[in-house]
Scaffold this active site. Structure first.
Site, PDB file in Angstrom:
ATOM      1  N   LYS A 161      21.973   2.280  30.149  1.00  0.00           N
ATOM      2  CA  LYS A 161      22.416   3.662  29.968  1.00  0.00           C
ATOM      3  C   LYS A 161      21.778   4.608  30.995  1.00  0.00           C
ATOM      4  O   LYS A 161      22.303   5.678  31.257  1.00  0.00           O
ATOM      5  CB  LYS A 161      22.143   4.122  28.547  1.00  0.00           C
ATOM      6  CG  LYS A 161      23.060   3.394  27.558  1.00  0.00           C
ATOM      7  CD  LYS A 161      22.949   3.914  26.144  1.00  0.00           C
ATOM      8  CE  LYS A 161      23.982   3.277  25.231  1.00  0.00           C
ATOM      9  NZ  LYS A 161      23.720   1.853  24.975  1.00  0.00           N
TER      10      LYS A 161
HETATM   11  C1  LIG Z   1      24.714   0.973  24.544  1.00  0.00           C
HETATM   12  C2  LIG Z   1      24.396  -0.465  24.673  1.00  0.00           C
HETATM   13  C3  LIG Z   1      25.408  -1.446  24.587  1.00  0.00           C
HETATM   14  C4  LIG Z   1      26.860  -1.098  24.298  1.00  0.00           C
HETATM   15  O1  LIG Z   1      27.465  -0.361  25.294  1.00  0.00           O
HETATM   16  P1  LIG Z   1      28.914   0.311  25.119  1.00  0.00           P
HETATM   17  O2  LIG Z   1      29.167   1.030  26.365  1.00  0.00           O
HETATM   18  O3  LIG Z   1      28.789   1.229  23.939  1.00  0.00           O
HETATM   19  O4  LIG Z   1      29.887  -0.726  24.873  1.00  0.00           O
HETATM   20  C5  LIG Z   1      25.040  -2.761  24.775  1.00  0.00           C
HETATM   21  N1  LIG Z   1      23.754  -3.121  25.002  1.00  0.00           N
HETATM   22  C6  LIG Z   1      22.756  -2.211  25.065  1.00  0.00           C
HETATM   23  C7  LIG Z   1      21.361  -2.674  25.279  1.00  0.00           C
HETATM   24  C8  LIG Z   1      23.048  -0.852  24.905  1.00  0.00           C
HETATM   25  O5  LIG Z   1      22.055   0.050  24.967  1.00  0.00           O
END
Ligand SMILES: *Cc1c(COP(=O)(O)O)cnc(C)c1O
Length: 466
Positions: A112
């Site tokens: 993220k």
């Molecule tokens: C947010 C997140 C996901 C999922 O991502 P999306 O974009 O919501 O599909 C998967 N793995 C981790 C570690 C995350 O922080």
């Protein structure tokens, strides 16, 4: 670049407006009106670019008209220069023709950061020019909150309030939020559960009267287009590093809200040869059930050892449906009305689903299998996967179409963030990466509030800058 709503009944917006908007006023999500397309030769000419320069090639067309080209490059250099690995998104090989794309070298150790570090700086850039200030409000059970806080800590025009359920977030995750210094950062520990925190955030977006002056709330969850945009870049980067675009790649993506995998779909639309995109879910498998059985049915949320993929509905899937339904906003408004009513099981037109099945495979992974893959890959290579990434690897191995095409699983987080899963798999906790070694000694700042909307609103009004 102009943006349109997936439900066809909201004004076209510029990037700058989309960045500040969140949901469209017809309830839809904003998507780019036209998608930039590149030839193989153009993509190949980017092969030698370092990450931040490649990011400029991919991102600039989406922000053109709102962000100056040089300013964008400055922002991207600053963001990706701050990552703890010089390659930014390095590949780790785990088997013949099989890789993990490590997306956890940013400040909060999850993918993220790629988007939220950029989003914070773009917001500040745009707000400075508009002489405006905004308030970010969000609820988190972990990854999103810390990434949003790290991404906005240097913003002059943004106050950020992140709600988390008091006592229900792991210590590493909590400290990644509460130890960040900044006068504009407020961690609110709600005496309640995650759903209560999330409901309060949703209610606040619906009624923003509690905010001071002209301020507006901005959403930083993955419905914000600016997040998806930044995530397209690492598909190009990894492909170019393995001989793309002259050979196709396959990607497996651990997903909840369909954000990260939608970025892969965008990369493919832009011209990057992608042979296979695998939707990897945990037992919150609403997408896998739709893809495999053509039944869309919302089940109650399950709490798993992969909390960042725990969702009941998958909000970005609407962006894909918009394309499957030939960008017919009225048809989509009708379909989403039925899907959101959560009454009956909804099916897609067979012909639309067939299109989706050409583009995507899907697989749902149980907790036992998640742990087993962590153990297997460690035994095979000495490499410890985080549980979300393990779901991706399992789904990749189960659905692979062609062993001669490199399979790349997105490594969405560092295992140190997910103690429950690591312990359950029988491993000692890994060390914190060098830039976080003193995390457990840093001073924490948080305010505990009751699960009461009025109390939260009063707090925000009091703390928002003058
Ligand atoms: C947010 C997140 C996901 C999922 O991502 P999306 O974009 O919501 O599909 C998967 N793995 C981790 C570690 C995350 O922080």
């Amino acid at each position: 670049m102009k943006y349109i709503s997936t439900r066809g009944n909201a004004p076209e917006l510029t990037f700058e407006e989309v960045l500040l908007t969140g949901l469209a006023e017809d309830g839809g999500l904003y998507v780019p009106k036209d998608v930039p397309q590149y030839t193989l030769a153009e993509i190949e000419s980017w092969r030698d670019l370092p990450y931040a320069e490649l990011a400029h090639k991919v991102i600039y067309p989406f922000v053109e008209g709102s962000v100056d080209s040089e300013a964008l490059q400055t922002i991207l250099n600053e963001v990706y220069g701050g990552f703890a690995h010089k390659a930014v998104a390095p590949l780790q090989q785990i088997d013949h023709n099989e890789y993990v794309l490590e997306l956890f070298h940013g400040p909060t150790l999850a993918f993220k950061d790629f988007a939220l570090q950029t989003l914070g700086r773009l917001l500040d850039y745009v707000l400075e020019r508009r002489h405006e200030k905004v308030v970010i409000m969000g609820a988190t059970s972990g990854d999103t909150g810390s990434a949003a806080i790290e991404g906005t800590k240097a913003c002059k025009n943004v106050d950020i309030f992140i709600l988390h359920p008091h006592g229900k977030v792991s210590e590493v995750q909590r400290r990644q939020m509460t130890t960040v210094k900044g006068d504009n950062i407020f961690n609110i520990a709600i005496e309640g559960n995650f759903d209560q925190a999330q409901d309060m955030v949703k209610a606040s977006f619906g009624n923003q009267g509690f905010l001071k002056g002209e301020r507006k709330l901005v959403a930083v969850n993955s419905i914000n287009w600016a997040r998806i945009m930044s995530q397209i870049v690492y598909y190009f980067y990894s492909s170019l590093n393995l001989g793309g675009p002259l050979r196709p790649m396959a990607y497996s993506v651990p997903t909840g809200n369909f954000g990260d995998i939608f970025a892969g779909y965008m990369a493919k639309k832009m011209g990057l040869p992608i042979d296979q995109l695998v939707i990897a879910t945990n037992s919150n498998d609403v997408l896998h059930r739709l893809m495999s059985k053509n039944q869309y049915e919302v089940h109650p949320l399950q709490h798993t050892i992969t909390p960042s993929m725990d969702i009941a509905v998958s909000s970005n899937f609407e962006r894909l449906l918009f394309d499957l339904y030939d960008r017919d906003g009225a048809a989509l408004a009708e379909l989403m009305g039925r899907m959101n009513a959560k009454k009956d099981v909804v099916s897609l037109d067979e012909e639309k689903l067939a299109k989706a099945r050409v583009l995507f495979d899907s697989f749902a992974v149980s907790e036992d299998d998640t742990v087993k893959v962590m153990q297997d890959v460690f035994a095979e290579t000495g490499y410890l996967l985080d549980p979300h990434t393990a779901i991706g690897v399992k789904a990749a191995r189960e659905t692979r179409r062609n062993n001669n095409i490199p399979m790349i699983t997105l490594g969405t987080a560092h295992p140190v963030k997910f103690e429950d899963a690591v312990k359950r798999a029988g491993f000692d906790m890994p060390n914190l990466p060098h830039h976080l070694t003193d995390l457990m000694d840093r001073e924490e700042r948080l305010d505990v509030l009751p699960a009461d909307l009025e109390a939260v609103h009063k707090f925000i009004a009091q703390k928002t800058f003058k």
